[in-house]
Every structure is written in C-alpha cells, then in structure tokens.
Design an enzyme around this catalytic site. Structure first.
Site, PDB file in Angstrom:
ATOM      1  N   ASP A   1      -5.683   3.879  -2.392  1.00  0.00           N
ATOM      2  CA  ASP A   1      -6.065   5.204  -2.887  1.00  0.00           C
ATOM      3  C   ASP A   1      -6.049   5.267  -4.407  1.00  0.00           C
ATOM      4  OD1 ASP A   1      -6.584   6.482  -0.528  1.00  0.00           O
ATOM      5  OD2 ASP A   1      -4.588   7.344  -0.311  1.00  0.00           O
TER       6      ASP A   1
ATOM      7  N   TYR B   1       3.752  -3.424   1.557  1.00  0.00           N
ATOM      8  CA  TYR B   1       3.679  -2.397   0.519  1.00  0.00           C
ATOM      9  C   TYR B   1       5.087  -2.110   0.005  1.00  0.00           C
ATOM     10  CZ  TYR B   1      -1.195  -0.958   1.335  1.00  0.00           C
ATOM     11  OH  TYR B   1      -2.561  -0.908   1.423  1.00  0.00           O
TER      12      TYR B   1
END
Length: 327
Positions: free
Chosen positions: A99, A158
């Site tokens: 994003d 992540y």
C-alpha cells in the site's frame, strides 16, 4: 502521466543473441501488467528475477498507476530505458502489492526480455542509476521459466514497528508508529499466538479495490513480538495475506497491549469472520510502520537456468594506490 524518475543513463550492457538450446528460451504465458491476466509470450523469452528495497513514504504503493507515483511505475520506466522494450512487453510482476506509505526490504519481482544478457552487472548498475535514491534494486538473477514472483511464493514476512515511548524518536518517525500508551509485550505475545495456524481471516481483511475474490484462508507460521528498547517489532510470517490483514492484526494486538481487551479476543474475532466485529475493538494502524521484509520461494524455482549469466548483487568500487608518495 506516470511520475518520472530518470537520471543520467549509464552505458547499456552488451546483449547476447538468444541460443536455441537455452533453458530460458521458452514458450508459455505470463501475467498481463495491466489486468493481471495470462498473456501469450513470443519466442524467445528470458525471465529475470529482481529483489528491490524502497522507502514507501512518498509513493502511492507498489502497483502501477498512471496518475500518481508508484514503485512499479518508476521501476518500469527505468526498465524500458535499459531494455528498449515497451512496458507491456516486459510483463513485469511484483510479489506483493504494498500500500501507499508501506516500505519494503525484500520485495521480489520478475520481467521478461526477448534476448539474453552476457552479464547482469551493467543492467543492475544502470537501473540503480536511473532510479531515485529511495528505490534500490538489491539483486538481479536469471530465472527459470517456472518461476513466478507471485505464484511461486511459499511465505512472506512482514514487520510492523511500534515506538513505545512518551517522546517519539525523530529518526524513526517515518518507519515506526508512535504509541504513548505503555504496551505489555507479554500479553501481546499471548494474543499473537492465537493467530498461528490455518484460519479464515475474513474479519481482518478490508475490501479490496481490485475485482479478484481472494481466498480468506491463510496460514500463519509465526508471529513474534520482539522488544528492542522502546522499539517493538511485530514480525509475522504467513502463506499469504489479505488486503490490509497485517495492519489489522497489529491494531488488535496494540489494543491487547494497552490492556483494553483480553488476549483471547483474537479467537472470538477470527471465528466471527466479520470485519465489523474487529471494528468494535480496534482501528487500523497507519502504513508507515509496516515493511515487507522477506519473500520465500519454492527451492526448485530458484535454481539458475543453464547458459545464463551470474546473478548480480552489485559491486564495490576500488581505487588504485598512488605510486608517488604525497609530499
């Protein structure tokens, strides 16, 4: 028009004509960069894998957009200058569509050329010479036809960073979320343990902007809460993640760490499979604390094809010693 990041272009590498016995000379399909659909590739075709790092602060995410600067857009502009190919012919694909504001250390992608290279060092140096300083290609390697940046993935890692102190460190403000609430890392670890295993993560997914319907069932292999002074690193490895899933999981763990909700709230929300249920307890955390650390692949898809150049990891510059002493 796509954001331009062009700087001075170094000399192009020497190209080697394709050989008919090369394993990289293949017939098949790859992904359309515009629609994400399979397209027929012309012969010959050579596939190249790259690892890229970027500071996502000023970019609108990974995926190509014509009206706003994205990582893929700027990378493809550099690739078209290096290869002299059109964007569509490159068929470039990224493993993860990060994003806006999200960073990456280990994003992986691939692209296609109709020709082979004798060496990848010139291509590597040329790309980094064209790219802005907040985007770096760390590695370029030849790839076998079976390799696909998205479909060969076995897991992704992540990390979300939280700076837990009354005063924010100005040097980490772009890479960590500031929490002035005192967080209990022990109960956060307990709550993170409930995410482990195979679950339906519908309750932790936002509605995606693309038209694909993802499989909500994912497997979380590990979810660690690591304390480094005031910095908390929430490291999660999974088979894949839904749209904004990681940030939503982190948001709930922060609520647990503040002792606003108990650790077993994770189980209740997972079982609900309802995004509205999560919204009762936690708001989404901002993107700048999130970084795509590593992407793991099937070992057989990482082997190097025959008749291919060596992988490029960049090269050090050297100086010649002066034979005449300074006076």
């Amino acid at each position: 028009m796509c954001f331009s990041a062009a700087l001075a272009l170094p000399s192009l590498p020497t190209l080697e004509p394709s050989s008919s016995n090369s394993t990289s000379n293949w017939s098949g399909k790859d992904e359309d960069p515009n629609k994400g659909q399979a397209v027929k590739l012309s012969l010959p075709a050579y596939k190249w894998r790259f690892v890229i790092a970027y500071d996502g602060t000023r970019f609108s995410g990974w995926q190509y957009q014509q009206s706003t600067p994205t990582i893929q857009c700027i990378l493809e502009e550099a690739l078209t200058k290096i290869t002299k190919l059109n964007r569509k012919d490159l068929c470039s694909v990224g493993a993860s569509r990060t994003d806006a504001g999200v960073h990456a250390w280990g994003q992986v992608g691939h692209f296609i050329t109709p020709f082979n290279y004798e060496t990848l060092e010139g291509v590597h140096q040329g790309l980094n010479g064209l790219l802005p300083l907040d985007i770096r290609v760390r590695e370029i390697s030849p790839a076998v036809p079976e390799f696909h940046a998205r479909f060969s993935v076995t897991s992704k890692i992540y990390c979300y960073q939280v700076y837990n102190s009354t005063i924010m460190d100005p040097f980490t403000r772009h890479y960590a979320y500031h929490s002035t609430y005192k967080l209990d890392a022990a109960v956060m670890r307990e709550a993170a343990g409930h995410f482990l295993g195979k679950h339906d993560f519908s309750a932790f997914a936002n509605t995606s902007r693309n038209d694909r319907v993802p499989n909500p069932v994912k497997t979380i292999f590990r979810f660690d809460v690591v304390e480094k002074g005031p910095l908390l690193r929430l490291e999660v490895e999974g088979s894949g993640f839904l749209y904004r899933q990681v940030r939503n999981m982190v948001a709930l763990l922060l609520q647990v760490g503040r002792q606003a909700v108990p650790p077993d709230i994770v189980v209740r929300i997972l079982e609900s499979r309802d995004r509205k249920e999560l919204a009762k307890y936690a708001l989404q955390v901002p993107p700048h604390g999130l970084c795509l650390e590593t992407i793991n692949y099937k070992e057989e898809h990482l082997r190097l094809p025959t008749d291919s150049p060596a992988s490029s990891f960049g090269r050090h510059h050297s100086i010649s010693y002066c034979k005449v002493p300074f006076i």
